[in-house]
Motif scaffolding. Structure first.
Motif, PDB file in Angstrom:
ATOM      1  N   LYS A  45     -15.918  45.925 -17.192  1.00  0.00           N
ATOM      2  CA  LYS A  45     -15.183  47.136 -17.575  1.00  0.00           C
ATOM      3  C   LYS A  45     -15.615  48.332 -16.733  1.00  0.00           C
ATOM      4  CE  LYS A  45     -14.319  45.634 -22.255  1.00  0.00           C
ATOM      5  NZ  LYS A  45     -14.472  45.903 -23.676  1.00  0.00           N
ATOM      6  N   PRO A  48     -13.553  48.729 -13.043  1.00  0.00           N
ATOM      7  CA  PRO A  48     -12.255  49.412 -13.146  1.00  0.00           C
ATOM      8  C   PRO A  48     -12.408  50.884 -13.548  1.00  0.00           C
ATOM      9  CG  PRO A  48     -12.168  47.298 -14.262  1.00  0.00           C
ATOM     10  CD  PRO A  48     -13.598  47.535 -13.890  1.00  0.00           C
ATOM     11  N   ILE A  52     -10.888  53.879 -11.313  1.00  0.00           N
ATOM     12  CA  ILE A  52      -9.861  54.777 -11.855  1.00  0.00           C
ATOM     13  C   ILE A  52     -10.359  56.221 -11.854  1.00  0.00           C
ATOM     14  CG2 ILE A  52      -8.488  55.363 -13.905  1.00  0.00           C
ATOM     15  CD1 ILE A  52      -7.572  52.812 -12.245  1.00  0.00           C
ATOM     16  N   TYR A  76      -8.354  48.868  -4.582  1.00  0.00           N
ATOM     17  CA  TYR A  76      -7.289  47.993  -5.081  1.00  0.00           C
ATOM     18  C   TYR A  76      -6.497  47.419  -3.906  1.00  0.00           C
ATOM     19  CZ  TYR A  76      -8.354  49.486  -9.771  1.00  0.00           C
ATOM     20  OH  TYR A  76      -9.008  49.708 -10.949  1.00  0.00           O
ATOM     21  N   THR A  81      -1.223  46.563  -8.381  1.00  0.00           N
ATOM     22  CA  THR A  81      -2.487  46.239  -9.033  1.00  0.00           C
ATOM     23  C   THR A  81      -3.149  47.510  -9.548  1.00  0.00           C
ATOM     24  OG1 THR A  81      -2.765  44.392  -7.512  1.00  0.00           O
ATOM     25  CG2 THR A  81      -4.711  45.084  -8.729  1.00  0.00           C
ATOM     26  N   ARG A  84      -1.240  48.888 -12.667  1.00  0.00           N
ATOM     27  CA  ARG A  84      -1.548  48.106 -13.881  1.00  0.00           C
ATOM     28  C   ARG A  84      -2.928  48.481 -14.420  1.00  0.00           C
ATOM     29  NH1 ARG A  84       1.005  44.047 -11.248  1.00  0.00           N
ATOM     30  NH2 ARG A  84      -0.915  43.144 -10.439  1.00  0.00           N
ATOM     31  N   ALA A  85      -3.913  48.545 -13.532  1.00  0.00           N
ATOM     32  CA  ALA A  85      -5.274  48.878 -13.959  1.00  0.00           C
ATOM     33  C   ALA A  85      -5.329  50.292 -14.531  1.00  0.00           C
ATOM     34  CB  ALA A  85      -6.233  48.749 -12.783  1.00  0.00           C
ATOM     35  N   THR A  88      -3.661  50.323 -17.955  1.00  0.00           N
ATOM     36  CA  THR A  88      -4.503  49.619 -18.929  1.00  0.00           C
ATOM     37  C   THR A  88      -5.636  50.519 -19.405  1.00  0.00           C
ATOM     38  OG1 THR A  88      -4.010  47.452 -17.985  1.00  0.00           O
ATOM     39  CG2 THR A  88      -6.040  47.637 -19.255  1.00  0.00           C
ATOM     40  N   LEU A  89      -6.261  51.207 -18.489  1.00  0.00           N
ATOM     41  CA  LEU A  89      -7.411  52.046 -18.831  1.00  0.00           C
ATOM     42  C   LEU A  89      -7.006  53.386 -19.426  1.00  0.00           C
ATOM     43  CD1 LEU A  89     -10.514  51.840 -18.624  1.00  0.00           C
ATOM     44  CD2 LEU A  89     -10.336  53.147 -16.522  1.00  0.00           C
TER      45      LEU A  89
END
Length: 107
Positions: A45, A48, A52, A76, A81, A84-85, A88-89
């Motif tokens: 975790k 990412p 980010i 990335y 990709t 999406r990351a 998600t975060l």
């Protein structure tokens, strides 16, 4: 901390094994450190999260950069990709996040 300050997390080929070797630390020790000193509890975790956070910094400093450029600068393999990351975060797309930041600056 040195590994982070050198921005090694932006290497798209970084793996847990390579990071642990560079940091000269065990997975157990790293996860213990993360759990007790950060907002993430393990490496999977953490990577990412670091990427980010770097992307957000870049987007704020360089709003003219394309999302593909930001994605590549953060490790990335491409914009899809990265998007999406990010979603998600953050729970929001990079485009929407950048737009909301731009609106806040104007206000």
């Amino acid at each position: 901390e040195q590994w982070v300050s050198r921005r090694n997390f932006t290497n798209p080929n970084v793996t847990i094994s390579s990071a642990l070797k560079e940091m000269n630390i065990s997975a157990i020790a790293l996860n213990f450190y993360l759990e007790h000193n950060t907002s993430v509890e393990n490496y999977r975790k953490w990577l990412p999260f670091l990427r980010i956070e770097e992307a957000k910094r870049i987007m704020l400093e360089h709003p003219e950069y394309s999302f593909e450029t930001v994605a590549n600068a953060c490790g990335y393999s491409g914009q899809a990709t990265f998007s999406r990351a990010f979603k998600t975060l953050m729970g929001i797309s990079p485009k929407d996040w950048a737009s909301s930041c731009a609106k806040q600056k104007e206000a």
